[in-house]
Design an enzyme around this catalytic site. Structure first.
Site, mmCIF file in Angstrom:
data_model
loop_
_atom_site.group_PDB
_atom_site.id
_atom_site.type_symbol
_atom_site.label_atom_id
_atom_site.label_comp_id
_atom_site.label_asym_id
_atom_site.label_seq_id
_atom_site.Cartn_x
_atom_site.Cartn_y
_atom_site.Cartn_z
ATOM 1 N N HIS A 119 2.804 0.252 5.709
ATOM 2 C CA HIS A 119 3.099 1.348 6.630
ATOM 3 C C HIS A 119 3.613 0.852 7.979
ATOM 4 C CE1 HIS A 119 -0.664 0.430 8.816
ATOM 5 N NE2 HIS A 119 -1.153 0.188 7.609
ATOM 6 N N ASP A 120 4.560 1.606 8.531
ATOM 7 C CA ASP A 120 5.062 1.415 9.892
ATOM 8 C C ASP A 120 5.838 0.124 10.082
ATOM 9 O OD1 ASP A 120 3.700 3.851 11.042
ATOM 10 O OD2 ASP A 120 1.931 2.715 10.447
ATOM 11 N N GLY A 137 0.781 -3.906 7.814
ATOM 12 C CA GLY A 137 1.308 -2.798 8.608
ATOM 13 C C GLY A 137 1.895 -3.234 9.933
#
Length: 263
Positions: A119-120, A137
């Site tokens: 994520h991200d 992340g």
């Protein structure tokens, strides 16, 4: 161009020139651009956008919920640009609210089998991730970076443009642009001279980067190092980028692991 055995939500927005293989599943918030090919047994879900002329191979999972205990179902996104290749069993998660809500890949990236992009993460253009490389992340990677097979990157790390990691490297700090790294935990071993030469960098620019590496990575007196490269960064944009990246590092940079003088 959609196999009758695929499951495509009627709300998904697909260009007429998209092809989808058998047993793939496309969710209602997915958008896929012209010329993109989705192989068999692919799952694409969430607010996920794929640009034009991407190719996604079997068993890949794109846009699934992030592997983050803080995630509570907020509407976050995954975005891929154009001309990316995503090979077998790759997993790319969408973002988290606290991380900006977006995982993004640019254009012309080659993502080999079993790669995980968490994520991200924000990925630039023309990057190559070899088999089973994994990003935690919030990792940021600039253009033309190459990750060797089984490379591991700690959360919040940054990897600069034209950097290169060897097989099995594990990074827990930022890797400056144009730099080679190897080992667990990874250590900087020099400038990516061969890669830069292949991409058309001049011999003078490569030599200037080598000197900047010596002053800022191999030294334990970085204050004097920044002073020593003042003239180089004014003459060579690559050195300016190298210096700026190091100055902006929040986690610290990958070091050589040995003591060196500045001579």
């Amino acid at each position: 161009m959609i196999d009758p055995r695929a499951v495509v939500d009627p709300k998904a927005q697909l260009d007429e020139q998209v092809s989808i293989g058998p047993y793939s599943i496309i969710g209602p918030q997915v958008r896929i651009g012209k010329g993109t090919r989705i192989g068999p047994h692919v799952v694409i879900t969430g607010q996920t956008t794929l640009g034009q002329y991407n190719e996604v191979f079997q068993f890949a999972s794109l846009g699934e919920a992030p592997q983050d205990v803080s995630y509570q179902g907020e509407p976050t996104r995954l975005q891929l640009g154009d001309h990316n290749v995503v090979r077998e069993s790759v997993t790319i998660s969408r973002g988290t609210q606290r991380g900006g809500g977006l995982t993004r890949l640019g254009d012309h990236n080659f993502i080999m089998a079993y790669v995980h992009i968490a994520h991200d993460c924000l990925i630039g253009n023309h990057c190559i991730f070899s088999n089973a490389a994994s990003l935690a992340g919030h990792v940021h990677i600039e253009d033309h970076a190459i990750l060797g097979g089984f490379t591991l990157v700690h959360q919040y790390c940054r990897i600069g443009a034209h950097a290169f990691t060897s097989m099995g490297a594990a990074l827990n700090r930022d890797l400056p642009p144009y730099t080679l790294a190897s080992g667990n935990y990874a250590r900087a071993i020099g400038i990516n001279k061969l890669g830069l030469k292949r991409r058309g960098f001049s011999a003078a620019s490569i030599q200037a980067l080598h000197r900047a590496f010596k002053y800022l990575v191999r030294t334990h007196d970085r204050t004097r190092g920044f002073e020593a490269v003042q003239a180089l960064q004014q003459q060579y944009p690559e050195v300016l980028h190298f210096v700026t990246f190091i100055r902006q590092s929040q986690r610290g940079i990958v070091r050589t692991g040995r003591r060196h003088s500045e001579s």
